[in-house]
Design an enzyme around this catalytic site. Sequence first.
Site, PDB file in Angstrom:
ATOM      1  N   CYS A 290      38.190  44.919  65.204  1.00  0.00           N
ATOM      2  CA  CYS A 290      37.080  43.842  63.806  1.00  0.00           C
ATOM      3  C   CYS A 290      37.940  43.086  63.951  1.00  0.00           C
ATOM      4  O   CYS A 290      37.661  41.708  63.623  1.00  0.00           O
ATOM      5  CB  CYS A 290      36.703  44.347  62.688  1.00  0.00           C
ATOM      6  SG  CYS A 290      37.289  45.406  61.724  1.00  0.00           S
ATOM      7  N   HIS A 458      36.868  46.358  56.991  1.00  0.00           N
ATOM      8  CA  HIS A 458      36.345  45.569  57.867  1.00  0.00           C
ATOM      9  C   HIS A 458      36.112  44.091  57.892  1.00  0.00           C
ATOM     10  O   HIS A 458      36.552  43.707  56.052  1.00  0.00           O
ATOM     11  CB  HIS A 458      34.742  46.243  58.010  1.00  0.00           C
ATOM     12  CG  HIS A 458      34.102  45.602  59.276  1.00  0.00           C
ATOM     13  ND1 HIS A 458      34.482  45.827  60.556  1.00  0.00           N
ATOM     14  CD2 HIS A 458      33.348  44.046  58.738  1.00  0.00           C
ATOM     15  CE1 HIS A 458      34.053  45.242  61.546  1.00  0.00           C
ATOM     16  NE2 HIS A 458      32.800  44.134  60.726  1.00  0.00           N
ATOM     17  N   ASN A 478      31.180  38.233  60.027  1.00  0.00           N
ATOM     18  CA  ASN A 478      30.262  39.513  60.486  1.00  0.00           C
ATOM     19  C   ASN A 478      30.788  39.687  62.137  1.00  0.00           C
ATOM     20  O   ASN A 478      30.020  39.265  63.070  1.00  0.00           O
ATOM     21  CB  ASN A 478      29.224  40.505  60.478  1.00  0.00           C
ATOM     22  CG  ASN A 478      29.948  41.754  60.297  1.00  0.00           C
ATOM     23  OD1 ASN A 478      30.942  42.054  61.400  1.00  0.00           O
ATOM     24  ND2 ASN A 478      28.790  43.573  59.927  1.00  0.00           N
TER      25      ASN A 478
END
Length: 813
Positions: A290, A458, A478
């Site tokens: 990520c 994250h 995201n």
Amino acid sequence: MDATALERDAVQFARLAVQRDHEGRYSEAVFYYKEAAQALIYAEMAGSSLENIQEKITEYLERVQALHSAVQSKSADPLKSKHQLDLERAHFLVTQAFDEDEKENVEDAIELYTEAVDLCLKTSYETADKVLQNKLKQLARQALDRAEALSEPLTKPVGKISSTSVKPKPPPVRAHFPLGANPFLERPQSFISPQSCDAQGQRYTAEEIEVLRTTSKINGIEYVPFMNVDLRERFAYPMPFCDRWGKLPLSPKQKTTFSKWVRPEDLTNNPTMIYTVSSFSIKQTIVSDCSFVASLAISAAYERRFNKKLITGIIYPQNKDGEPEYNPCGKYMVKLHLNGVPRKVIIDDQLPVDHKGELLCSYSNNKSELWVSLIEKAYMKVMGGYDFPGSNSNIDLHALTGWIPERIAMHSDSQTFSKDNSFRMLYQRFHKGDVLITASTGMMTEAEGEKWGLVPTHAYAVLDIREFKGLRFIQLKNPWSHLRWKGRYSENDVKNWTPELQKYLNFDPRTAQKIDNGIFWISWDDLCQYYDVIYLSWNPGLFKESTCIHSTWDAKQGPVKDAYSLANNPQYKLEVQCPQGGAAVWVLLSRHITDKDDFANNREFITMVVYKTDGKKVYYPADPPPYIDGIRINSPHYLTKIKLTTPGTHTFTLVVSQYEKQNTIHYTVRVYSACSFTFSKIPSPYTLSKRINGKWSGQSAGGCGNFQETHKNNPIYQFHIEKTGPLLIELRGPRQYSVGFEVVTVSTLGDPGPHGFLRKSSGDYRCGFCYLELENIPSGIFNIIPSTFLPKQEGPFFLDFNSIIPIKITQLQ
């Protein structure tokens, strides 16, 4: 940002979107509608005066939503046949031959032309398609004619060849100096090139060459420094290129749905490297990278906003305009900043898919676009495969861009954090284009994550920073391209969104409810509460001068912990000429990593400690107290910022430190400065050394001079020095004991002058280590008495003598 240029982009993307929409090419239409909307958003941020701009943004995004069902129902265009792909490869061979031809690389050009001819003829015999046969034969004739024309001068007698007709082909020699990869946008000319990055701008030392050579091998594969010769890398082949290192290891999640490896032409009939660089188009899948995908997203957003080739400049092959291009032969080269220098990473274009034919790696929402998947593959190759242990954006952005990493912990006991000052700094620097930013969450329960729409540990890309009537906002993406914040100012918040605020932030909650693209606004206060770390990457072009030193710290040098002694730590002298008005000097310590396990379980806690000691060596960690102390973190990068306010010469000692030294480490220290400076390793003035192994045991553990009855029982050594000169004596004992020693003059040869003394001591007794350095000890005979502070403290010790003059040492007692 240039509002006019962004408006032009929006018009172009909208035109292409409508065109693709009418043609029924809905996937491409969706892509261009999104890009048109994004361009308008950035244009408004830059001060665009276009009328009805918000309505247009909404119109494009609503059309995206309407087309999603059409995209799902429409069957894909047929893929190209093997023979059509062979024609594409032949065209690419000829294109590459033209490039070599123009550069007068005759032999390379002839080889490429000849291979193109062979491929064309072979394919024309295999296919029954007359149109395709004619294209192949025509291309073969063109290539053959040019190859023959180039070959003629090579077959003439030597005496008749013009001195200018054919240039000799230079040997493919790799120098020791990496290409100045220029991660520094708009770098001033005075910047010291990485080609010559030791303290005086000279070539690499033998030690540095060995460091860079040793750390070229990462996870068993050698990644050599990127050099000028690599711009001539060959990319064209008659057959699809296959990486000699084979397929990348897959992650456990990938393995559960993996079907096969495919090439881009197996997925789309119109593969291309880049349609347009966009953070909107990047989508992460099941690879645990990520932070890397977030880093790609903000690099793409930066390139789009400021028209700087931050990310597209690292992919090869490139056309004459420096734009990366699709290679039908399947070979690519990516330039990544790894272990001190830009390095060359070669990959093929094979990508993993599941049983439905969906990619199992990150990709662009425009399925024909390759840059996201290929850059990720290059980075995953270096990291040991798609079974990536995870990273952080400091590491990933530095690898992608070479920009300067900084970490801001918002909930740390050892690092102060000011919400107001940090926001002001981020807001100003972000809009100037000085910095790339990501934000990462910390550990949280599954229930907390579900409640707030956040993913634990994250990374999120920061796409925008705004302030409106005292309210402060951050726009985040995201990398999953779905799952958004559910708190205040989310798309479902009916309380806080006002029409005025919606217009200012170009945000329509109703439209956002229809499409979850993973992009959302969050208040600065909420980000500070629910996120853990902000990662910054600074443009090195902010500094007009820089230099670096590559070195090694051997695990055998010094104790495991440097809590009591810095005598064996690497130390550097930094001398800065500060002008009127002050200046900033940043020092980046980067540890080289060569193994995936080391990357996954980083147990090396490194830091840089700064002392104001006029560039002299520091022996005790707290004496003198550090000018800037370091926080030991298990990240490969540690940034130290030195702020100077007083004009004149400032001299510092920089000390590399570890929490617990377990292994030999290789590292790079890079200095960035807005003013002139010199930077060098502090050399040892001593050429001779002797070590005495001793011990305090029984009666000889007599303690310090406070204990007169027993002190006289301590070990006594006598040393004889023939000439006046410098001397360094170091005593190392058990860390649980405070130790010290005394030097007593027995006799001197002649008048000792001002350097003579009766007694000298190492000073206060200290835990485990003490020293005495004499700039000029007169020639003569001296006794040295090492002791612990208290009697009966038994254990071994080392006495180290360092000098430039031979010393004779004997034990008297």
